[in-house]
Design a protein around this motif. Structure first.
Motif, short mmCIF file in Angstrom:
data_model
loop_
_atom_site.label_atom_id
_atom_site.label_comp_id
_atom_site.label_asym_id
_atom_site.label_seq_id
_atom_site.Cartn_x
_atom_site.Cartn_y
_atom_site.Cartn_z
N ILE A 1 0.67 -1.23 0.05
CA ILE A 1 -0.03 -0.02 0.05
C ILE A 1 0.76 1.28 -0.09
O ILE A 1 0.54 2.25 -0.76
CB ILE A 1 -0.81 0.10 1.34
N ILE A 2 1.86 1.22 0.83
CA ILE A 2 2.83 2.57 0.73
C ILE A 2 3.52 2.43 -0.66
O ILE A 2 3.54 3.84 -1.14
CB ILE A 2 3.88 2.15 1.79
N SER A 3 3.98 1.41 -1.22
CA SER A 3 4.53 1.71 -2.75
C SER A 3 3.45 2.20 -3.55
O SER A 3 3.84 2.88 -4.49
CB SER A 3 4.95 0.34 -2.96
N LEU A 4 2.34 1.81 -3.46
CA LEU A 4 1.31 2.12 -4.47
C LEU A 4 1.03 3.52 -4.34
O LEU A 4 1.01 4.34 -5.11
CB LEU A 4 -0.11 1.54 -4.00
N LYS A 5 1.21 3.99 -2.96
CA LYS A 5 0.93 5.73 -2.91
C LYS A 5 2.10 6.45 -3.39
O LYS A 5 2.14 7.51 -3.84
CB LYS A 5 0.57 5.95 -1.64
N ASP A 6 3.30 5.62 -3.17
CA ASP A 6 4.60 6.43 -3.56
C ASP A 6 4.80 6.63 -5.13
O ASP A 6 5.29 7.58 -5.51
CB ASP A 6 5.98 5.47 -3.30
N THR A 7 3.76 5.79 -5.84
CA THR A 7 3.84 6.07 -7.46
C THR A 7 3.36 7.55 -7.50
O THR A 7 3.66 7.80 -8.73
CB THR A 7 3.08 4.90 -7.88
N SER A 8 2.81 8.09 -6.73
CA SER A 8 2.09 9.46 -7.03
C SER A 8 3.45 10.48 -7.32
O SER A 8 3.27 11.53 -7.81
CB SER A 8 1.46 10.08 -6.04
N LEU A 9 4.65 9.76 -6.62
CA LEU A 9 5.66 10.72 -6.69
C LEU A 9 6.49 11.03 -8.13
O LEU A 9 7.27 11.60 -8.50
CB LEU A 9 6.87 10.42 -5.73
N PHE A 10 6.15 9.92 -9.05
CA PHE A 10 6.56 9.71 -10.12
C PHE A 10 6.14 10.67 -11.27
O PHE A 10 6.52 10.75 -12.25
CB PHE A 10 6.65 8.29 -10.87
N SER A 11 4.90 11.56 -10.88
CA SER A 11 4.52 12.71 -11.71
C SER A 11 5.67 13.58 -12.01
O SER A 11 5.90 14.27 -13.00
CB SER A 11 3.40 13.37 -11.17
N ALA A 12 6.70 13.61 -10.86
CA ALA A 12 8.01 14.47 -11.28
C ALA A 12 8.52 14.24 -12.17
O ALA A 12 9.52 15.03 -12.95
CB ALA A 12 8.98 14.31 -10.15
N ILE A 13 8.48 12.86 -13.00
CA ILE A 13 9.39 12.70 -14.30
C ILE A 13 8.35 12.43 -15.16
O ILE A 13 8.63 11.75 -16.40
CB ILE A 13 10.33 11.46 -14.23
N ALA A 14 7.08 12.95 -15.28
CA ALA A 14 6.10 12.81 -16.27
C ALA A 14 5.56 11.23 -16.30
O ALA A 14 5.23 10.90 -17.61
CB ALA A 14 6.46 13.41 -17.41
N VAL A 15 5.44 10.44 -15.44
CA VAL A 15 5.01 9.07 -15.63
C VAL A 15 3.53 9.51 -15.71
O VAL A 15 2.94 9.99 -14.69
CB VAL A 15 5.45 8.05 -14.48
N GLY A 16 2.70 8.71 -16.54
CA GLY A 16 1.39 8.93 -16.81
C GLY A 16 0.66 8.06 -15.72
O GLY A 16 -0.60 7.56 -16.01
N GLU A 17 0.95 8.06 -14.41
CA GLU A 17 0.05 7.39 -13.24
C GLU A 17 -0.99 8.37 -12.88
O GLU A 17 -1.32 9.70 -13.47
CB GLU A 17 0.78 7.29 -12.07
#
Length: 213
Positions: free
Chosen positions: A151-167
Motif C-alpha cells: 500500500i505504501i509503494s502504491l501511494k509512492d507512485t504518485s511521486l513519479f509525476s515528477a518525471i512525467a510518468v502517466g500515473e
C-alpha cells in the motif's frame, strides 16, 4: 460535477500505470528484500555489510531523490537512458526491497531458535532447514507488514509525476492544466487512491484473520 465526470478517463488511464509500477516493482522488491534480509542475518561480514549498507542508504534517502537519480543521474553519469516506466519500476523495487529486507529479517528472527535445532536433529542442512521449516513460518508472519508495504509503494507512485510518468496523479494534473480547475480533479485523484487502498486494507485484514497472524 461536470469535471468529476470529465476527469474519469484521465484517471482510468493513469491507474493502469499505477498498478503496473506497483505490482511489478513490489514483486521485484520482494526478491531483492528476501536476499538482502537473509544477507543481514549472514555470518559473512562482507555479505552482512553489503546488505546493511544497501538498506541504510535506501531507507535514509527519499524515494523522490532515488527516482530522480535513477532516471536523470544514471543517464548523466553512465549514459544509461531508461524509459520513465522502467525507471519507476526500478525505483519502487529498490526502495521497497530495503524495507522488505527488514521485514524478512524480523520475520526470520521471530522464529524460535529451537526450530533450527529441530532441523539439525533430523539431518537437514542449514539451507534445507531455512527453506522447509523456517521460511514457511516466517513468511506467514511477514504477510501483514508486506501488505502494508504494498500500500505504501502504491501511494509512492504518485511521486513519479515528477518525471512525467502517466500515473493517477500525473493524469489529474494534466486535466487541471487543460481545464483550469483544481478542486474536483484533485478530489477525484484522492478518491481513486482511497478506492484502491481501502479494499486492499480490508483484504489484508481478512487474510490476517484467516491465517491467525
Amino acid at each position: 460535477m461536470e469535471h468529476i465526470i470529465k476527469v474519469l478517463p484521465y484517471l482510468l488511464e493513469g491507474i493502469k500505470y499505477t498498478f503496473l509500477i506497483t505490482i511489478v516493482g513490489v514483486a521485484l522488491g520482494f526478491v531483492i528484500g528476501a536476499f538482502a534480509g537473509l544477507g543481514r542475518l549472514s555470518k559473512s561480514k562482507i555479505i552482512y555489510w553489503l546488505c546493511t549498507t544497501y538498506v541504510e542508504i535506501i531507507r535514509g534517502t527519499p524515494i523522490l531523490v532515488q527516482i530522480l537519480f535513477i532516471y536523470f543521474g544514471l543517464s548523466d553519469l553512465l549514459g544509461i537512458n531508461l524509459d520513465k516506466v522502467t525507471a519507476s519500476i526500478i525505483a519502487i523495487a529498490i526502495n521497497a526491497g530495503a524495507y522488505i529486507a527488514e521485514i524478512v529479517r524480523g520475520g526470520v528472527q521471530s522464529i524460535d531458535k529451537g526450530q533450527f535445532e529441530a532441523g539439525d536433529s533430523i539431518g537437514l542442512t542449514k539451507r534445507q532447514t531455512m527453506w522447509y521449516i523456517i521460511w514457511p513460518q516466517a513468511l506467514k508472519r511477514m504477510i501483514p507488514p508486506l501488505g502494508n508495504q504494498f500500500i505504501i509503494s502504491l501511494k509512492d507512485t504518485s511521486l513519479f509525476s515528477a518525471i512525467a510518468v502517466g500515473e493517477v496523479l500525473y493524469q489529474g494534473k494534466a486535466y487541471t492544466a487543460a481545464a483550469f480547475t483544481y478542486f474536483e480533479p484533485y478530489l477525484m485523484v484522492a478518491v481513486f487512491y482511497l478506492a484502491i487502498t481501502i479494499p486492499a486494507s480490508i483484504i489484508l485484514r481478512r487474510v490476517e484473520r484467516r491465517l491467525d497472524v
